[in-house]
Enzyme design. Structure first.
Site, short mmCIF file in Angstrom:
data_model
loop_
_atom_site.label_atom_id
_atom_site.label_comp_id
_atom_site.label_asym_id
_atom_site.label_seq_id
_atom_site.Cartn_x
_atom_site.Cartn_y
_atom_site.Cartn_z
N HIS A 140 65.91 49.13 38.68
CA HIS A 140 67.24 48.54 38.64
C HIS A 140 68.03 48.87 39.91
O HIS A 140 68.52 47.97 40.60
CB HIS A 140 67.98 49.06 37.39
CG HIS A 140 69.33 48.47 37.19
ND1 HIS A 140 69.55 47.40 36.35
CD2 HIS A 140 70.55 48.77 37.73
CE1 HIS A 140 70.83 47.08 36.37
NE2 HIS A 140 71.46 47.89 37.20
N GLU A 141 68.11 50.15 40.22
CA GLU A 141 68.90 50.55 41.39
C GLU A 141 68.27 50.03 42.67
O GLU A 141 68.96 49.67 43.62
CB GLU A 141 69.06 52.08 41.44
CG GLU A 141 69.77 52.68 40.24
CD GLU A 141 71.10 52.00 39.89
OE1 GLU A 141 71.80 51.53 40.82
OE2 GLU A 141 71.45 51.93 38.68
N GLU A 154 74.31 42.28 40.02
CA GLU A 154 73.53 42.59 38.82
C GLU A 154 72.33 41.63 38.70
O GLU A 154 71.31 41.98 38.11
CB GLU A 154 74.43 42.54 37.59
CG GLU A 154 73.90 43.26 36.37
CD GLU A 154 73.78 44.78 36.50
OE1 GLU A 154 74.19 45.35 37.53
OE2 GLU A 154 73.24 45.41 35.57
N HIS A 172 69.54 46.61 43.36
CA HIS A 172 70.87 46.64 44.00
C HIS A 172 70.71 46.99 45.49
O HIS A 172 71.36 46.40 46.35
CB HIS A 172 71.75 47.71 43.35
CG HIS A 172 72.33 47.31 42.02
ND1 HIS A 172 73.12 46.20 41.86
CD2 HIS A 172 72.25 47.89 40.79
CE1 HIS A 172 73.51 46.12 40.57
NE2 HIS A 172 72.99 47.12 39.91
ZN ZN Z 1 73.47 47.50 37.86
#
Ligand code: ZN
Length: 499
Positions: A264-265, A294, A268
Site C-alpha cells: 500500500h505505502e 489512494e 503511494h
Molecule cells: Zn493510503
C-alpha cells in the site's frame, strides 16, 4: 528576473518550509523520543505558519498577475499555465480563511484528539460529544468562509478532492452500495468456504522485513530516493521528489499486516517518486488529490497484490522465506486466504468487498451532521443502524462503533470518501493499462512490473498536481469516474472464490 521566476522563487521557499515540516513529522512518528512531543508541536506550528504567510502575501497576488501576462502564449497544459492555475486556486482559498479561525480549529482538534482517545478507551461517546460539536461548528464556519454552491460539505471535500461535489459522490456511491450490499449478503452465507488460519502462523519479523523490501524493489520503488522505517501507523511522506519515505509495521502472528501495508505505502511512494523532475520545488510536486493518491496505493495493494498473477511469481519466494509456515500450503489456498471476506466492525481491518460499505456509512453520516439533518446525540444510534443495514452486524459498544476512527476528532470532515474514490479508480486505471498492454498480466506472472509502472508514470504520476482529479481521470482512462468497473471486478473475482 521575470515575474514567473520571482513567483517560482517564492513558491520554492514555501515548498522548502513544507519539506522541512515533513522531515519533522516523519521523525516524530519514527524515531523521536516521547519527551520531544511538546517542542515538536511548536516547531511544526511555526513552520506551518511561515509557509502559510509566505503563500498568502499580497506580493504573491501581484506576481500571479504579472506572471499570467508572461505565460499567456503557452498552452493550457504547459507546466507554467498549470502552475499558475493551481497556485491561484491555493492562494485564493488560503486567503478566504481568517487566521483566527485556523488557530481556533487547531486548538479544538488538538483538544478533540485527546478527548477522543480517552472516550474511545472508555467506550463512551457522550464524553466526546461536546468536543465533536465544537469541531463540527468550526467546520461549518470554515465552509462558509471557503464558499460553496450546493452543500457546505462541498467546501470541505474540496480540500482533499479538488473540484468534487457531494451530489456527484451521492450518485456514484448509491450505485456502488446497491451492488455491494447483495454481494456481501450472499458471501455472508458462505463464509466457511475460505479459511485464513495459515496467515496466523509464525512469520519472523526479520524475514518479513526482507521480503517486503524485495517486493518494494521489484515493484520499482527506488531505495536511492527513499527508505523504509517502522511506525505504529504506516504512512508515506515526501521531502522532495528524490526523497520519498515509507513506513511499515510487522506482526509476527499475522502475515498481511506488513505485507499488504508495504504494498500500500509503496503504491503511494511510486506516485510521489514518479512526479516529473520539472515540477520539483513547486506546489505541483505531489499527488493530484487524496483519491488519486489512494488509487495508486490500492492498485498495488489489492488489484495487483491480491491477484493470482502476482502470487504466481512471489509465492514460491514467500515459501522459501517461510518454509516452516508455508511448505504445506498451495498457491491456490494462499490466494484464497488473502482474499477472505467477512463483514466486520473495524474499517481498517476490512477486506476489499466490505471496505467501501464502511466508508459509505461515514460519508452519509458526516454529510447529514454538517447539513444539520442529524443531531450529534443521535449519531451512535445512526451508526449502529447503518452498520446493521449495510453489513448485517451491529457494534456492541461505541469503541467498536462510532468512536473507532481518529478522523473526526482531527477535523478531517469530507476526507473519508477519498478512500472509496481511490478504490474505484484503482480498477479503472488497471483496466485501462491492461487494454493498452495486452501482455500486462503475463508480465506480472513473471515478476515484471515495469510496463505497468511505466503506464502509470506516463498517464498519472508525471503530472503531479497539474490537473484536477476528474480531468486527470478522463485523460488517463478516456472516461469519467464510475462505480460499475469496480463492481464488475469484485463480482468476477469473488464469485470465483465463493461460489
Ligand atoms: Zn493510503
Amino acid at each position: 528576473m521575470t515575474k514567473l521566476e520571482e513567483l517560482k522563487e517564492r513558491l520554492g521557499v514555501v515548498s522548502d518550509l513544507n519539506g522541512a515540516a515533513s522531515v519533522l513529522g516523519w521523525d516524530q512518528q519514527t524515531y523521536m523520543p516521547p519527551g520531544g512531543a511538546a517542542a515538536r508541536a511548536e516547531q511544526l506550528a511555526t513552520l506551518g505558519r511561515l509557509a502559510h504567510e509566505a503563500l498568502i502575501s499580497d506580493q504573491v497576488g501581484e506576481l500571479l498577475e504579472g506572471a499570467a501576462a508572461e505565460v499567456a502564449g503557452s498552452g493550457a497544459d504547459s507546466d507554467e499555465s498549470c502552475l499558475l492555475r493551481v497556485v491561484r486556486r491555493d492562494y485564493e482559498k488560503a486567503r478566504k480563511v481568517p487566521p483566527a479561525l485556523v488557530a481556533e480549529i487547531a486548538r479544538a482538534t488538538s483538544l478533540g484528539m485527546e478527548i477522543w482517545v480517552r472516550a474511545r478507551k472508555e467506550s463512551h461517546f457522550p464524553s466526546f460529544q461536546p468536543a465533536l460539536q465544537r469541531i463540527l461548528d468550526l467546520h461549518r464556519d470554515l465552509a462558509q468562509c471557503l464558499g460553496f454552491e450546493e452543500s457546505p460539505y462541498d467546501a470541505l471535500l474540496d480540500q482533499y478532492e479538488p473540484g468534487m461535489k457531494k451530489s456527484e459522490l451521492v450518485r456514484i456511491f448509491s450505485e456502488l452500495k446497491s451492488g455491494l450490499v447483495p454481494l456481501v449478503q450472499s458471501i455472508s452465507e458462505r463464509l466457511d468456504r475460505v479459511d485464513d488460519a495459515v496467515l496466523r502462523r509464525h512469520y519472523s519479523e526479520k524475514a518479513q522485513w526482507e521480503f517486503g523490501v524485495d517486493v518494494a524493489r521489484r515493484l520499482g520503488y527506488d531505495f536511492q530516493r527513499g527508505r523504509q522505517d517502522k511506525s505504529v501507523h504506516p504512512f508515506t511522506t515526501s521531502f522532495s521528489i528524490s526523497d520519498v519515505r515509507i513506513t511499515t509495521r510487522v506482526d509476527e502472528r499475522f502475515l498481511p499486516t506488513a505485507l499488504f501495508g508495504t504494498l500500500h505505502e509503496c503504491g503511494h511512494a511510486l506516485y510521489e517518486q514518479g512526479v516529473s523532475q520539472n515540477l520539483e520545488r513547486t506546489p505541483l510536486a505531489g499527488g493530484a488529490s487524496l483519491g488519486i493518491h489512494e488509487s495508486q496505493s490500492r492498485l498495488w495493494e489489492n488489484v495487483v497484490g491480491r491477484s493470482r498473477n502476482f502470487w504466481r511469481f512471489f509465492f514460491p519466494r514467500l515459501q522459501q522465506a517461510f518454509l516452516q509456515s508455508l511448505q504445506d500450503v498451495s498457491l491456490e489456498s494462499f490466494y484464497r486466504s488473502i482474499n477472505r471476506v467477512e463483514p466486520s466492525l473495524i474499517r481498517v481491518e476490512a477486506d476489499e468487498v466490505t471496505y467501501n460499505l464502511h466508508i459509505l456509512l461515514r460519508f452519509e453520516l458526516e454529510g447529514n451532521l454538517l447539513e444539520g439533518r442529524l443531531a450529534l446525540a443521535d449519531l451512535p444510534e445512526a451508526w449502529n443502524a447503518g452498520m446493521k443495514e449495510s453489513l448485517g452486524i451491529a457494534p456492541p459498544d461505541d469503541a467498536q462503533g462510532v468512536l473507532q476512527d481518529v478522523h473526526w476528532s482531527n477535523g478531517l470532515i469530507g476526507y473519508f470518501p477519498t478512500y472509496s474514490l481511490g478504490n474505484l479508480l484503482s480498477v479503472q486505471l488497471f483496466e485501462k493499462a491492461r487494454s493498452v498492454i495486452p501482455s500486462l498480466e503475463a508480465q506480472i506472472d513473471q515478476g515484471n512490473f515495469g510496463p505497468l509502472l511505466a503506464w502509470l508514470r506516463e498517464n498519472v504520476h508525471q503530472h503531479g498536481r497539474k490537473f484536477l482529479p476528474l480531468p486527470l481521470v478522463e485523460r488517463a482512462t478516456g472516461g469519467p469516474l464510475q462505480a460499475a468497473p469496480y463492481l464488475h471486478y469484485l463480482r468476477d473475482k469473488y464469485t470465483e472464490i465463493y461460489f
